[in-house]
Design a protein around this motif. Structure first.
Motif, PDB file in Angstrom:
ATOM      1  N   PRO A 148     -21.165 -31.708 -19.289  1.00 55.14           N
ATOM      2  CA  PRO A 148     -21.360 -31.333 -20.697  1.00 55.14           C
ATOM      3  C   PRO A 148     -20.243 -31.841 -21.607  1.00 55.14           C
ATOM      4  O   PRO A 148     -19.079 -31.918 -21.208  1.00 55.14           O
ATOM      5  N   THR A 149     -20.620 -32.170 -22.849  1.00 54.60           N
ATOM      6  CA  THR A 149     -19.665 -32.555 -23.885  1.00 54.60           C
ATOM      7  C   THR A 149     -19.960 -31.736 -25.144  1.00 54.60           C
ATOM      8  O   THR A 149     -21.081 -31.254 -25.331  1.00 54.60           O
ATOM      9  N   LEU A 150     -18.971 -31.590 -25.994  1.00 53.22           N
ATOM     10  CA  LEU A 150     -19.185 -30.910 -27.267  1.00 53.22           C
ATOM     11  C   LEU A 150     -20.067 -31.760 -28.183  1.00 53.22           C
ATOM     12  O   LEU A 150     -20.067 -32.993 -28.085  1.00 53.22           O
ATOM     13  N   TYR A 308     -16.153 -28.398 -21.133  1.00 54.85           N
ATOM     14  CA  TYR A 308     -16.679 -29.622 -21.725  1.00 54.85           C
ATOM     15  C   TYR A 308     -15.717 -30.769 -21.451  1.00 54.85           C
ATOM     16  O   TYR A 308     -14.493 -30.599 -21.551  1.00 54.85           O
TER      17      TYR A 308
END
Length: 347
Positions: A148-150, A308
């Motif tokens: 996951p990434t922001l 993240y």
């Protein structure tokens, strides 16, 4: 027989001073009988020199006095040359160790130069260096790999302040964190809390070295870093470390390098399951980016345990206060860590 190592430092990046500090630490650790070290400095203007300056002189940017002009030929089998009375003299090397951060160093260019000249280079190859240097592309690869990434938005200074503010505000609420997409050491990074601050920051960005910016939510989170070291084709993944920036500040350039109050915890105080998940994610990213030799993966960790991916550094800092060597010297000495990197490059 001694291994002839060309340690390269300096360069045209905004992280020039950080490179000098990192290189001074590396050079001090390589002193001894195993390596014959050639100290190769590149000025801010891009001029190459071979210097006999001491580690303290290099760290203080006093290394050019008495240095010999040099150049690097990318033709196979050639490499580094000195100018002696107007004539080139080849300096034999077994490998390059570019202790350089940012543009024209960490971004794959030094790896490409070594590849053209047929010399092994410590660290990641050209493609991984270029990919990870672009934080926007790196986040897209991370997301594709299931990490996951922001939420984030890309802004180009050439589009103008008004258009960039429109794009930013349509995508994200304030406050946001904005930084150069292809920079490092938090140079040019800022927390933006309203429209006026965004307009001022974006106007200033038009004169920066990197016109491409990355903006994402400014999220209260713990900053976790994991060091990776490849040895004999097997990737060692360190325990997580944590950056504790000064109160009411992010991990700024001053906090990193100017005694700005940041503290490093190695290893970080984390639940075992969280540490395991972060280490697994770091290993996935190392493969997804095509890294080799070394890298440092940085994450944001939220209070509820979600994390993240933030960014990947393919030539992390080697200064005395840097996280990468601190994490990987928990069970070995700093010279032993450098030997691992050199021998993996030769392998």
């Amino acid at each position: 027989m001694q291994i002839r190592v060309g340690v390269i430092f300096g360069g045209m990046s905004e992280e020039y001073e950080v490179s000098l500090s990192s290189a001074a630490a590396v050079l001090a650790a390589l002193e001894g009988e195993e390596y014959a070290v050639v100290r190769v400095g590149i000025t801010r203007a891009g001029e190459w020199y071979v210097t006999e300056a001491g580690c303290g002189e290099i760290a203080a940017d006093r290394w050019t006095a008495g240095a010999a002009r040099a150049f690097f030929s990318p033709a196979p089998g050639e490499g580094l040359y000195l100018w002696n009375d107007g004539r080139p003299t080849r300096v034999p090397l077994d490998l390059l160790f570019p202790v350089m951060h940012g543009a024209c160093g960490e971004d794959g260019k030094m790896a490409a130069l070594g590849a053209l000249g047929g010399l092994p280079v410590v660290g990641c190859g050209t493609e991984a260096g270029a990919l990870c240097m672009n934080k926007i592309l790196a986040k897209r690869i991370a997301a594709a790999a299931g990490i996951p990434t922001l939420p984030h938005v890309a802004l180009c200074a050439a589009a103008g302040v008004e258009e960039n503010c429109r794009v930013l505000e349509a995508a994200l609420p304030y406050p946001v964190f904005c930084k150069p997409a292809r920079g490092g050491s938090s140079i040019g990074a800022a927390v933006i809390r309203d429209h006026a601050a965004a307009a001022a920051h974006l106007a200033a960005a038009a004169g920066q070295a990197d016109p491409l910016l990355l903006a994402e939510p400014y999220t209260p989170a713990r900053e976790i870093e994991i060091a990776l070291l490849e040895r004999d084709g097997v990737t060692e993944i360190s325990p997580p470390g944590e950056i504790l920036p000064p109160p009411h500040d992010f991990y700024s350039y001053a906090a990193k390098y100017e005694g700005g109050g940041a503290r490093l915890c190695a290893p970080a105080d984390l639940p075992a399951e969280t540490a395991r998940a972060l280490r697994e994610a770091a290993g996935v990213l190392f493969s997804a980016f095509g890294c080799r030799g070394l890298a440092r993966m940085d994450f944001f960790l939220l209070p509820d345990g979600r994390f993240y991916f933030n960014e990947c550094n393919t030539m992390p800092g080697f200064t005395p206060i840097s996280m990468y060597p601190r994490l990987l010297t928990l069970g070995r000495s700093f010279p032993a860590l450098l030997s691992c990197l050199i021998r993996e490059a030769l392998r």
